[in-house]
Write an enzyme that holds these catalytic residues in place. Structure first.
Site, PDB file in Angstrom:
ATOM      1  N   HIS A 100       0.828  -1.205   0.000  1.00 51.79           N
ATOM      2  CA  HIS A 100       0.000   0.000   0.000  1.00 51.79           C
ATOM      3  C   HIS A 100       0.869   1.265   0.000  1.00 51.79           C
ATOM      4  O   HIS A 100       2.023   1.239   0.441  1.00 51.79           O
ATOM      5  CB  HIS A 100      -0.937  -0.014   1.202  1.00 51.79           C
ATOM      6  CG  HIS A 100      -2.021  -1.044   1.079  1.00 51.79           C
ATOM      7  ND1 HIS A 100      -3.116  -1.085   1.904  1.00 51.79           N
ATOM      8  CD2 HIS A 100      -2.169  -2.075   0.201  1.00 51.79           C
ATOM      9  CE1 HIS A 100      -3.913  -2.086   1.540  1.00 51.79           C
ATOM     10  NE2 HIS A 100      -3.340  -2.718   0.515  1.00 51.79           N
ATOM     11  N   CYS A 134      -1.792  -0.747   7.334  1.00 48.09           N
ATOM     12  CA  CYS A 134      -1.022   0.502   7.244  1.00 48.09           C
ATOM     13  C   CYS A 134      -1.153   1.299   8.537  1.00 48.09           C
ATOM     14  O   CYS A 134      -0.194   1.961   8.956  1.00 48.09           O
ATOM     15  CB  CYS A 134      -1.480   1.331   6.050  1.00 48.09           C
ATOM     16  SG  CYS A 134      -1.024   0.577   4.488  1.00 48.09           S
ATOM     17  N   CYS A 159      -5.792   1.494   5.576  1.00 50.46           N
ATOM     18  CA  CYS A 159      -6.322   0.208   6.039  1.00 50.46           C
ATOM     19  C   CYS A 159      -5.695  -0.131   7.396  1.00 50.46           C
ATOM     20  O   CYS A 159      -4.769   0.549   7.858  1.00 50.46           O
ATOM     21  CB  CYS A 159      -6.011  -0.889   5.015  1.00 50.46           C
ATOM     22  SG  CYS A 159      -4.303  -1.433   5.063  1.00 50.46           S
ATOM     23  N   GLU A 205       0.879   3.934   1.777  1.00 52.71           N
ATOM     24  CA  GLU A 205       1.350   4.430   3.080  1.00 52.71           C
ATOM     25  C   GLU A 205       2.560   3.619   3.556  1.00 52.71           C
ATOM     26  O   GLU A 205       3.541   4.182   4.054  1.00 52.71           O
ATOM     27  CB  GLU A 205       0.236   4.329   4.139  1.00 52.71           C
ATOM     28  CG  GLU A 205      -1.041   5.052   3.773  1.00 52.71           C
ATOM     29  CD  GLU A 205      -2.057   4.145   3.069  1.00 52.71           C
ATOM     30  OE1 GLU A 205      -1.689   3.460   2.087  1.00 52.71           O
ATOM     31  OE2 GLU A 205      -3.220   4.137   3.488  1.00 52.71           O
TER      32      GLU A 205
HETATM   33  N1  LIG Z   1      -5.251   3.202   2.103  1.00 51.70           N
HETATM   34  C1  LIG Z   1      -5.020   2.361   1.064  1.00 51.70           C
HETATM   35  C2  LIG Z   1      -6.003   1.482   0.626  1.00 51.70           C
HETATM   36  C3  LIG Z   1      -5.728   0.684  -0.468  1.00 51.70           C
HETATM   37  N2  LIG Z   1      -4.549   0.761  -1.073  1.00 51.70           N
HETATM   38  C4  LIG Z   1      -4.314  -0.021  -2.296  1.00 51.70           C
HETATM   39  C5  LIG Z   1      -4.369  -1.480  -2.301  1.00 51.70           C
HETATM   40  C6  LIG Z   1      -4.861  -1.804  -3.691  1.00 51.70           C
HETATM   41  O1  LIG Z   1      -3.797  -1.720  -4.634  1.00 51.70           O
HETATM   42  C7  LIG Z   1      -5.843  -0.704  -3.946  1.00 51.70           C
HETATM   43  C8  LIG Z   1      -7.250  -1.020  -3.513  1.00 51.70           C
HETATM   44  O2  LIG Z   1      -7.857  -1.736  -4.541  1.00 51.70           O
HETATM   45  P1  LIG Z   1      -9.441  -1.869  -4.688  1.00 51.70           P
HETATM   46  O3  LIG Z   1      -9.907  -2.858  -3.673  1.00 51.70           O
HETATM   47  O4  LIG Z   1     -10.052  -0.506  -4.453  1.00 51.70           O
HETATM   48  O5  LIG Z   1      -9.639  -2.339  -6.099  1.00 51.70           O
HETATM   49  O6  LIG Z   1      -5.348   0.383  -3.183  1.00 51.70           O
HETATM   50  C9  LIG Z   1      -3.575   1.647  -0.623  1.00 51.70           C
HETATM   51  O7  LIG Z   1      -2.477   1.752  -1.209  1.00 51.70           O
HETATM   52  N3  LIG Z   1      -3.834   2.406   0.455  1.00 51.70           N
HETATM   53 ZN   LIG Z   2      -3.002  -0.209   3.723  1.00 50.95          ZN
END
Ligand SMILES: Nc1ccn([C@H]2C[C@H](O)[C@@H](COP(=O)(O)O)O2)c(=O)n1
Ligand SMILES: [Zn+2]
Length: 162
Positions: A80, A109, A106, A82
């Site tokens: 992710h 993170c 999430c 973060e």
């Molecule tokens: N705070 C966050 C939440 C999610 N991510 C990333 C992880 C995945 O690559 C994407 C989420 O995919 P989705 O379920 O919306 O198709 O975003 C992050 O980097 N930071």
């Molecule tokens: Zn995360």
């Protein structure tokens, strides 16, 4: 009277703008997330976006969200934004830093944010609000004294010629 330029971007626009610009590097077709970590005196310390770990090819690993086999989805592989920003930091300590991110963190993170000493999270979108991951993050941030608030959009549009 000062003849200083008046339409410069403010600190929040600057750091959220840098976070969103970083997110444009993401290869995730569904959600691109960018992050910018800033010191208490407004110096950029690190940046990151969601992507695969080093050595894991963007062209060989999956980017799909669903599948009977979790090993064929992106979720088990992506780092992710973060966590990438925290891991990309090359200085000493992130104690007291602020973290700008385009999507609410999430729970995984959130753990890394808390453990690295970051004290404030400024997020833009919270499209997974109410999910278990987001509820757990909020609970941990509240317990650990990490402040979080949504970025107030100025709705300013910035065009950059590249
Ligand atoms: N705070 C966050 C939440 C999610 N991510 C990333 C992880 C995945 O690559 C994407 C989420 O995919 P989705 O379920 O919306 O198709 O975003 C992050 O980097 N930071
Ligand atoms: Zn995360």
């Amino acid at each position: 009277m000062s003849d200083k330029r008046k339409d410069y971007i403010n600190w929040d626009e600057y750091f959220m703008g840098v976070a969103k610009l970083s997110g444009l590097r993401s290869k995730d077709p569904n959600t691109q997330v960018g992050c910018c970590i800033v010191s208490q005196d407004n110096k950029i310390l690190s940046m990151g976006y969601n992507g695969l770990p080093k050595g894991c090819s963007d062209d060989e690993f999956p980017w799909v969200r669903e599948g009977e086999d979790p090993l064929k989805t992106k979720y088990v592989y992506t780092v992710h934004s973060e966590l990438n920003a925290i891991l990309n930091f090359r200085g000493g300590s992130l104690e007291g830093a602020k973290l700008y991110v385009s999507l609410f963190p999430c729970n995984e993170c959130a753990k890394a944010i808390i453990q690295s000493g970051i004290k404030e999270v400024i997020y833009d979108c919270n499209k997974y609000d109410g999910s278990t991951a987001v509820q757990a993050s909020m609970r941990m941030f509240d317990a650990a004294g990490v402040a979080y608030h949504q970025y107030k959009r100025s709705n300013r549009k910035i065009e950059i010629e590249l």
